[in-house]
Structure formats: C-alpha cells, structure tokens
Design an enzyme around this catalytic site. Structure first.
Site, PDB file in Angstrom:
ATOM      1  N   ASP A  67       7.148 -24.597  -1.905  1.00  0.00           N
ATOM      2  CA  ASP A  67       6.352 -25.831  -1.817  1.00  0.00           C
ATOM      3  C   ASP A  67       7.273 -27.025  -2.011  1.00  0.00           C
ATOM      4  O   ASP A  67       8.423 -26.863  -2.422  1.00  0.00           O
ATOM      5  CB  ASP A  67       5.138 -25.819  -2.761  1.00  0.00           C
ATOM      6  CG  ASP A  67       5.474 -25.898  -4.234  1.00  0.00           C
ATOM      7  OD1 ASP A  67       4.591 -26.268  -5.004  1.00  0.00           O
ATOM      8  OD2 ASP A  67       6.603 -25.574  -4.637  1.00  0.00           O
ATOM      9  N   HIS A 120      17.237 -15.494  -2.698  1.00  0.00           N
ATOM     10  CA  HIS A 120      16.995 -16.939  -2.636  1.00  0.00           C
ATOM     11  C   HIS A 120      18.196 -17.696  -3.203  1.00  0.00           C
ATOM     12  O   HIS A 120      18.852 -17.219  -4.136  1.00  0.00           O
ATOM     13  CB  HIS A 120      15.736 -17.258  -3.453  1.00  0.00           C
ATOM     14  CG  HIS A 120      15.173 -18.620  -3.179  1.00  0.00           C
ATOM     15  ND1 HIS A 120      15.647 -19.759  -3.794  1.00  0.00           N
ATOM     16  CD2 HIS A 120      14.181 -19.026  -2.346  1.00  0.00           C
ATOM     17  CE1 HIS A 120      14.969 -20.801  -3.344  1.00  0.00           C
ATOM     18  NE2 HIS A 120      14.076 -20.390  -2.466  1.00  0.00           N
ATOM     19  N   PHE A 125      13.806 -27.557   1.552  1.00  0.00           N
ATOM     20  CA  PHE A 125      15.147 -27.638   0.954  1.00  0.00           C
ATOM     21  C   PHE A 125      15.780 -29.032   1.033  1.00  0.00           C
ATOM     22  O   PHE A 125      16.748 -29.317   0.340  1.00  0.00           O
ATOM     23  CB  PHE A 125      16.130 -26.617   1.569  1.00  0.00           C
ATOM     24  CG  PHE A 125      15.763 -25.187   1.303  1.00  0.00           C
ATOM     25  CD1 PHE A 125      15.871 -24.643   0.026  1.00  0.00           C
ATOM     26  CD2 PHE A 125      15.288 -24.370   2.319  1.00  0.00           C
ATOM     27  CE1 PHE A 125      15.523 -23.316  -0.229  1.00  0.00           C
ATOM     28  CE2 PHE A 125      14.938 -23.047   2.077  1.00  0.00           C
ATOM     29  CZ  PHE A 125      15.063 -22.520   0.800  1.00  0.00           C
ATOM     30  N   TYR A 129       9.402 -30.314  -3.166  1.00  0.00           N
ATOM     31  CA  TYR A 129       9.931 -30.791  -4.453  1.00  0.00           C
ATOM     32  C   TYR A 129       8.904 -31.732  -5.078  1.00  0.00           C
ATOM     33  O   TYR A 129       8.255 -32.503  -4.373  1.00  0.00           O
ATOM     34  CB  TYR A 129      11.237 -31.549  -4.245  1.00  0.00           C
ATOM     35  CG  TYR A 129      12.372 -30.711  -3.681  1.00  0.00           C
ATOM     36  CD1 TYR A 129      12.877 -29.627  -4.387  1.00  0.00           C
ATOM     37  CD2 TYR A 129      12.950 -31.026  -2.455  1.00  0.00           C
ATOM     38  CE1 TYR A 129      13.940 -28.869  -3.884  1.00  0.00           C
ATOM     39  CE2 TYR A 129      14.009 -30.274  -1.944  1.00  0.00           C
ATOM     40  CZ  TYR A 129      14.503 -29.195  -2.665  1.00  0.00           C
ATOM     41  OH  TYR A 129      15.538 -28.451  -2.162  1.00  0.00           O
TER      42      TYR A 129
END
Length: 222
Positions: free
Chosen positions: A64, A187, A77, A66
């Site tokens: 989701d 990740h 990202f 930031y």
C-alpha cells in the site's frame, strides 16, 4: 495528466461496479472527515497515466502507499523528489548498484522514468491514511488491482511480473498465460532483503528477458 486512453474503458467498467462505488464513497468520506489521505486525489491512479496498457512490459507489485507526508504519488516504491528515500527503495538501489554496470545511487526516490518505459508500478491498495499503514486494506482496492492483473494476463504482449515477497507472490497467482514470465524472490524491505533479495540480480535478469524477445531494455538509472 489523465488516465491513458488504453486503460480508460477498463477503469470506467470497474468504476461502474458496486464494489468500486462503495470504495469511492469510503475514500471520499475519509477525506471529507478531515483525515489526511495519501496520495492526493489526483495521483491515486498515476500508474495508469504514465504506463499505457499496450506498452506495459514489466509489472512491479507493491503493497500500500507510503503513509508519510509528501511520499506517495501513485507509483509503488516511488517517492516524490525532495523526500528521503525509504528503506525498501534504498535496498533496491543497493542491488541495482551491484547488478547493473554503471548504475549510480540517486539522491532522490522518484521512479517516474521507469513508468515511462513500460514498467507498471502497481500497489495492491491505492490509498492510505497518514501514519496508519494498511488503513485502507480490505476497502475494495484489492478487488480492483486483482482485476487489473487479470486484465494484464489477457494482454497479447508478453509481460514480466516481478513478485517480491509473499504478498506479491500471492497476488501474482492469477498470472497464468504462458507468454508472460514471472520473476520472484524476497522483498527488498530491511526485514527480508538479506534473505536473498541482495544478489538476486532481478534487474539485469528482466533486461535479459526483454532482450531475448527483441524488446528494448529498461534504463534503470533515475
């Protein structure tokens, strides 16, 4: 900017469905109640403005947005210029520096140039309340982004889906068409990057796959 025409029919079709009407009402009520919601309203669907459907070559899946001030702008990202580079992206930059010859770690975290080269940068949930991670999870965005992936699965051009972490891998299970390719691993978050994200060489691998099919490679330098 506006939604690219190639996405327009799909998004309009989603917007007419009950789940999306309820989702929109929820997000609007949150904003109307004085809560600070990220990203700003006009940037929620940015991923679909910068990467036309027919030009999608690579898909990055995030979770989701930031939830800090001025960070999220609709691309997973990525953060606005002038904002501190978040830890997961800092780790992506470290991996790029060791994987891609000549890559120099940028001082900003804006990944817009990736989106403009055909990298669809898709979060699973597209809005969040300030300071509250996952606050808009299960509000309907997951249905929308699942439908986006199903729609991408039907596209004729081969697409590389980059799935980092358990969440993205689970989300990517709907990619079944044989002409698409999946690249997966841990990740880049500080919690898991040392479990195999560092040294995965996914960025050069993606370019190798693109090259094999005669497609232009991604210039990862931002």
């Amino acid at each position: 900017m506006a939604i690219d025409l190639s996405w327009k029919a799909f998004i309009q079709q989603q917007q007419q469905q009950d789940y999306f009407t309820a989702l929109q009402a929820f997000v609007e009520a949150e904003r109307a109640a004085g809560k600070v919601i990220f990203p700003p309203k006009e940037q929620v669907l940015s991923a679909f403005e910068y990467t036309p459907l027919s030009e999608v070559r690579v898909v990055l899946i995030g979770q989701d947005p930031y939830h800090g001030p001025d960070q999220a702008h609709g691309l997973c990202f990525s953060v606005q210029k002038g904002v501190k580079v978040p830890p997961s992206l800092a780790n992506m930059y470290k991996e790029l520096a060791s994987d891609i010859e000549g890559f120099t770690i940028p001082e900003h975290g804006n990944l817009l140039t990736w989106a403009q080269q055909g990298v669809l940068m898709l979060n699973t949930v597209l809005t969040v309340e300030q300071g509250k991670a996952h606050s808009h999870a299960k509000s309907g965005w997951e249905i929308f982004t699942q439908n986006v992936l199903l729609h991408l699965n039907e596209q004729p051009q081969p697409i590389i889906f980059v799935l980092w972490g358990a969440h993205a891998k689970k989300k990517g299970k709907v990619i079944t068409a044989e002409h698409h390719q999946i690249v997966s691993g841990p990740h880049p978050s500080p919690l898991s990057a040392y479990r195999g994200f560092f040294g995965c060489k996914h960025f050069s691998h993606v370019n190798q796959l693109l090259k094999q099919r005669g497609s232009a490679t991604i210039d990862w330098q931002v």
